[in-house]
Design a protein around this motif. Structure first.
Motif, mmCIF file in Angstrom:
data_model
loop_
_atom_site.group_PDB
_atom_site.id
_atom_site.type_symbol
_atom_site.label_atom_id
_atom_site.label_comp_id
_atom_site.label_asym_id
_atom_site.label_seq_id
_atom_site.Cartn_x
_atom_site.Cartn_y
_atom_site.Cartn_z
ATOM 1 N N MET A 56 0.801 -1.221 0.000
ATOM 2 C CA MET A 56 0.000 0.000 0.000
ATOM 3 C C MET A 56 0.842 1.282 0.000
ATOM 4 O O MET A 56 0.478 2.255 -0.646
ATOM 5 C CB MET A 56 -0.993 -0.008 1.163
ATOM 6 N N LYS A 57 1.973 1.308 0.697
ATOM 7 C CA LYS A 57 2.822 2.509 0.679
ATOM 8 C C LYS A 57 3.340 2.767 -0.732
ATOM 9 O O LYS A 57 3.401 3.904 -1.173
ATOM 10 C CB LYS A 57 4.000 2.365 1.646
ATOM 11 N N MET A 58 3.682 1.700 -1.435
ATOM 12 C CA MET A 58 4.145 1.858 -2.825
ATOM 13 C C MET A 58 2.993 2.294 -3.723
ATOM 14 O O MET A 58 3.163 3.171 -4.571
ATOM 15 C CB MET A 58 4.761 0.553 -3.327
ATOM 16 N N ALA A 59 1.828 1.708 -3.518
ATOM 17 C CA ALA A 59 0.660 2.048 -4.335
ATOM 18 C C ALA A 59 0.250 3.510 -4.131
ATOM 19 O O ALA A 59 -0.226 4.158 -5.063
ATOM 20 C CB ALA A 59 -0.513 1.126 -3.995
ATOM 21 N N ARG A 60 0.467 4.018 -2.934
ATOM 22 C CA ARG A 60 0.099 5.410 -2.628
ATOM 23 C C ARG A 60 1.229 6.389 -2.912
ATOM 24 O O ARG A 60 1.108 7.587 -2.639
ATOM 25 C CB ARG A 60 -0.321 5.507 -1.162
ATOM 26 N N GLY A 61 2.359 5.876 -3.425
ATOM 27 C CA GLY A 61 3.496 6.729 -3.767
ATOM 28 C C GLY A 61 4.326 7.169 -2.582
ATOM 29 O O GLY A 61 5.152 8.060 -2.703
ATOM 30 N N LYS A 62 4.129 6.563 -1.419
ATOM 31 C CA LYS A 62 4.876 6.939 -0.214
ATOM 32 C C LYS A 62 6.174 6.156 -0.071
ATOM 33 O O LYS A 62 6.994 6.466 0.779
ATOM 34 C CB LYS A 62 4.009 6.724 1.032
ATOM 35 N N GLN A 63 6.339 5.127 -0.877
ATOM 36 C CA GLN A 63 7.548 4.310 -0.853
ATOM 37 C C GLN A 63 7.938 4.028 -2.301
ATOM 38 O O GLN A 63 7.118 3.583 -3.092
ATOM 39 C CB GLN A 63 7.290 3.002 -0.108
ATOM 40 N N LYS A 64 9.189 4.300 -2.638
ATOM 41 C CA LYS A 64 9.635 4.161 -4.025
ATOM 42 C C LYS A 64 10.365 2.839 -4.288
ATOM 43 O O LYS A 64 10.431 2.390 -5.420
ATOM 44 C CB LYS A 64 10.573 5.306 -4.385
ATOM 45 N N GLU A 65 10.929 2.240 -3.253
ATOM 46 C CA GLU A 65 11.739 1.043 -3.457
ATOM 47 C C GLU A 65 11.097 -0.173 -2.809
ATOM 48 O O GLU A 65 10.378 -0.075 -1.825
ATOM 49 C CB GLU A 65 13.130 1.262 -2.886
#
Length: 182
Positions: free
Chosen positions: A30-39
């Protein structure tokens, strides 16, 4: 971005507002999906299928080992995302093949995988084509002079066999009680 299929379950829990149980090893996307995590939260992706296949995907490369066939495939996923051009036997990729293979064996140990790939592919565990020189420094340690391009491979190999590479004061010291070469 490299993730596991098993990340779907913690992602679903995250969407539902439910805390992930501690015994779940995989991660919410979810953090990646929301753009809060890039890696990716994973340094490498490990895969296995019975005793037929082992795989590692890391840094845009993929290595697949078929131990019963004694065959290794290697792909540059950035240049060849469809995995059509096996580079395992190409001279320019031999160091990267060995690096990934050693990391695959390390991941096997972390995952409690009992299949011994190092016994099937001993040539991929050897550093004979890497410029190196061993010499004894003092009891219990060795000094290692390594070509700078090979330092990652050597460090990963040493960690795999239970040694530590200490890069201080301009010299590489190998610390531990693993087997040594001269």
């Amino acid at each position: 971005m490299d993730v596991y299929l098993q990340d779907i379950m913690p992602s679903t829990l995250d969407l539902a507002g439910i805390d992930k149980p501690k015994y779940i090893e995989f991660n919410s996307l979810m953090k990646m999906a929301r753009g809060k995590q890039k890696e990716s939260p994973y340094s490498a992706i490990y895969g296995c299928y019975t005793k037929q296949q082992r795989m590692i995907r890391k840094d845009g490369f993929k290595l697949i080992a078929y131990p019963e066939a004694k065959k290794v495939l290697f792909y540059d996923l950035k240049k060849d995302p469809q995995e059509m051009n096996d580079l395992a036997d190409e001279k320019e990729y031999q160091t990267k093949v060995k690096q990934l293979f050693i990391q695959l064996v390390k991941l096997q140990k972390e995952m409690d995988d009992e299949l011994d790939l190092s016994g099937v592919y001993p040539e991929l565990m050897q550093l004979s084509d890497i410029k190196h020189e061993w010499r004894y420094v003092q009891s219990g340690s060795i000094a290692l002079n390594i070509d700078p391009d090979s330092i990652n491979l050597s460090s990963n190999f040493l960690n795999l066999v239970g040694l530590t590479l200490d890069l201080t004061k301009g010299i590489a010291r190998v610390i531990g009680s693993g087997k040594t070469q001269e």
